[in-house]
Design an enzyme around this catalytic site. Structure first.
Site, PDB file in Angstrom:
ATOM      1  N   ARG A 191       0.828  -1.215   0.000  1.00 20.55           N
ATOM      2  CA  ARG A 191       0.000   0.000   0.000  1.00 20.55           C
ATOM      3  C   ARG A 191       0.867   1.272   0.000  1.00 20.55           C
ATOM      4  O   ARG A 191       0.357   2.367  -0.166  1.00 20.55           O
ATOM      5  CB  ARG A 191      -0.928  -0.060   1.218  1.00 20.55           C
ATOM      6  N   LYS A 192       2.178   1.101   0.203  1.00 23.02           N
ATOM      7  CA  LYS A 192       3.087   2.259   0.164  1.00 23.02           C
ATOM      8  C   LYS A 192       3.742   2.311  -1.227  1.00 23.02           C
ATOM      9  O   LYS A 192       3.349   1.572  -2.117  1.00 23.02           O
ATOM     10  CB  LYS A 192       4.134   2.139   1.268  1.00 23.02           C
TER      11      LYS A 192
END
Ligand SMILES: *Cc1c(COP(=O)(O)O)cnc(C)c1O
Length: 386
Positions: A191-192
C-alpha cells in the site's frame, strides 16, 4: 456458463492502488532463491546501505515491517510502563498499538485540518510530566514539520520517533524525509510506494543505536548468522539481552533493491497524477485535495480529498457510487480513538481528526494509471457531487 449481472460493456475496475513491480524484481527474487541464502543475509545488508544512501541517513536497519520498526524504536528509547507517548489518532492503528506493546500509554493529539499531521500546538495541549516520546506521523506522505516539533520537544527531553511508513521520497525543508531523524520508521507494504511484500526500515544517525537495533531484531545475538557464516570460524554467539525476531529475508531485500531504483519515477508519476486531479476537480465547490505543505513535498502515497460539510452526498454514499462505477476508492485515514480496540480508553475530543476521518476519501493513484482511468474517476466524482 454462469450468468453475470454485470453489463456487457463493464470496464475493468480501477484499483485504489497497485504496486509497480516488474520482471526485474521477479529476476532478483529468483536469484536470491537460487543463491540458497533466503533468510537475512548479504542482500539485506546491501538493501540497508542503498536505503540509507537514498534517504540521507547514516544507518538503516531492515526489519520485518514498519510496525516492528516502530516497536523497536520505542524499545531502544527505553519507553515502558508508566510512560506516555503522544500519537495522532488520525493514523493507521499500528502507530498507537506499538505504544501499548511496550507497556506505555498512547495519548492522542489532534492534527492540522490541512496537512493531517501533528503540530506544535496540538502536541503542546496533551504533554504531561509523564510524556516520554512523540510519534510524529508523515501521514499519507505529507511531511510533518519535525523541525517545529523538535523545537517544542527537545528542550523538554521528549524523544521524537518519526512514523515515515508512507513517506519514502517525500521531502522536508529540502531534504529527504529520514535525513536528520533520530529514529524514523518506513514501511514496504504494497500500500506504500516501495514494496517488498512486507518489510520495514529503521533509520538513525547513531552507529551505536543501529548496532543495538541489529542485535535486538535478531534475538539479542552478539554475532549475526551472516557474520558467523562470513568469518568461517566457530564463533559461539551470546545473547546479550532479550531480543525479538524482526528480521527481513534476503528475498524481500532483493526485491527492495530493485524497487529503490524506481523510487524517483514513482514519486514523479504520483505527483503528476495528483496535479492532474487538482486541475480536473477545480470546479468542485468546497472540496479540497491534499497538497504540499509550505515546508516540504509529499509523495502522494495517498491522494485524499476532503468533502465539504454540505456535500450533496455523504462520504460513504459517494464510495458506494464510485464502486458502482467500477472505481475502488477508500474511506480516508482512520481514527484509532474511534475503534473498538480503544473503547476502554477515556474518550477524547479530536475535532479535526473526526472531521477528516468522516468526510475524506482516498482517490485511486498508481504508477500505471492512465489519463482514461483518471477521467473515469473524475467523471464519477463530478456526477455524484455536482
Ligand atoms: C502502513 C502504516 C504502518 C504499518 O506499516 P506495516 O509495514 O504494515 O507494519 C504504520 N504507520 C502508518 C502511518 C502506516 O501508514
Amino acid at each position: 456458463m454462469s450468468v453475470s449481472s454485470a453489463p456487457v460493456t463493464a470496464l475493468p475496475t480501477i484499483p485504489v492502488m497497485r504496486p509497480w513491480l516488474g520482471e526485474e524484481e521477479a529476476a532478483a527474487a529468483a536469484e536470491a532463491v537460487a543463491s540458497g541464502w533466503v533468510a537475512q543475509g548479504p542482500r539485506v545488508a546491501a538493501f540497508e546501505e542503498a536505503f540509507a544512501r537514498r534517504v540521507g541517513a547514516t544507518e538503516a536497519v531492515a526489519v520485518s515491517n514498519c510496525t516492528t520498526a516502530l516497536h523497536l524504536a520505542l524499545h531502544l528509547l527505553g519507553v515502558g510502563p508508566g510512560d506516555e507517548v503522544v500519537v495522532p489518532s488520525f493514523s493507521f492503528i499500528a502507530t498507537a498499538n506499538v505504544v501499548r506493546h511496550v507497556g506505555a500509554e498512547p495519548v492522542f493529539a489532534d492534527v492540522d485540518l490541512v496537512t493531517g499531521n501533528l503540530t506544535p500546538a496540538t502536541v503542546a495541549e496533551v504533554l504531561t510530566p509523564r510524556t516520554r516520546a512523540v510519534i510524529v506521523v508523515h501521514q499519507a506522505g505529507v511531511p510533518a514539520d519535525t523541525v517545529a516539533l523538535g523545537a517544542l520537544l527537545e528542550p523538554r527531553g521528549i524523544a521524537v520517533v518519526e512514523d515515515a511508513a508512507c513517506a519514502i521520497g517525500s521531502t522536508l525543508h529540502g531534504r529527504p524525509v529520514g535525513e536528520g531523524a533520530q529514529l524514523a520508521a518506513f514501511s514496504f507494504h504494497p500500500r506504500k510506494l516501495v514494496t517488498t511484500g512486507e518489510g520495514g526500515m529503521l533509520v538513525t544517525p547513531s552507529a551505536e543505536v543501529a548496532a543495538r537495533a541489529r542485535r535486538l531484531r535478531e534475538h539479542g545475538m552478539s554475532v549475526s548468522a551472516a557474520e558467523r557464516h562470513a568469518s568461517g570460524s566457530v564463533t559461539p554467539e551470546q545473547y546479550l539481552e532479550p531480543g525479538f525476531n524482526f528480521r527481513m529475508t534476503d528475498v524481500q531485500a532483493a526485491i527492495g533493491l530493485v524497487q529503490l531504483t524506481r523510487l524517483d519515477a514513482m514519486v514523479a508519476r504520483r505527483r503528476e497524477r495528483a496535479d492532474r486531479y487538482r486541475e480536473l476537480l477545480a470546479g468542485l465547490p468546497g472540496a479540497r485535495l491534499v497538497e504540499d505543505p509550505p515546508w516540504g513535498t509529499t509523495n502522494y502515497q495517498s491522494c485524499w480529498l476532503l468533502l465539504p460539510e454540505d456535500a450533496p452526498v455523504g462520504r460513504d454514499a459517494l464510495l458506494g457510487r464510485l464502486s458502482a462505477a467500477g472505481i475502488s476508492a477508500r474511506r480516508g485515514i482512520m481514527a484509532a480513538h474511534l475503534e473498538p480496540a480503544y473503547a476502554d480508553r477515556p474518550r477524547v475530543s479530536l475535532p479535526a481528526t473526526e472531521r477528516l476521518t468522516a468526510d475524506s476519501l482516498v482517490l485511486p493513484v498508481f504508477h500505471q494509471m492512465t489519463d482514461a482511468d483518471q477521467d473515469r474517476v473524475v467523471d464519477a466524482l463530478l456526477a455524484a457531487l455536482r
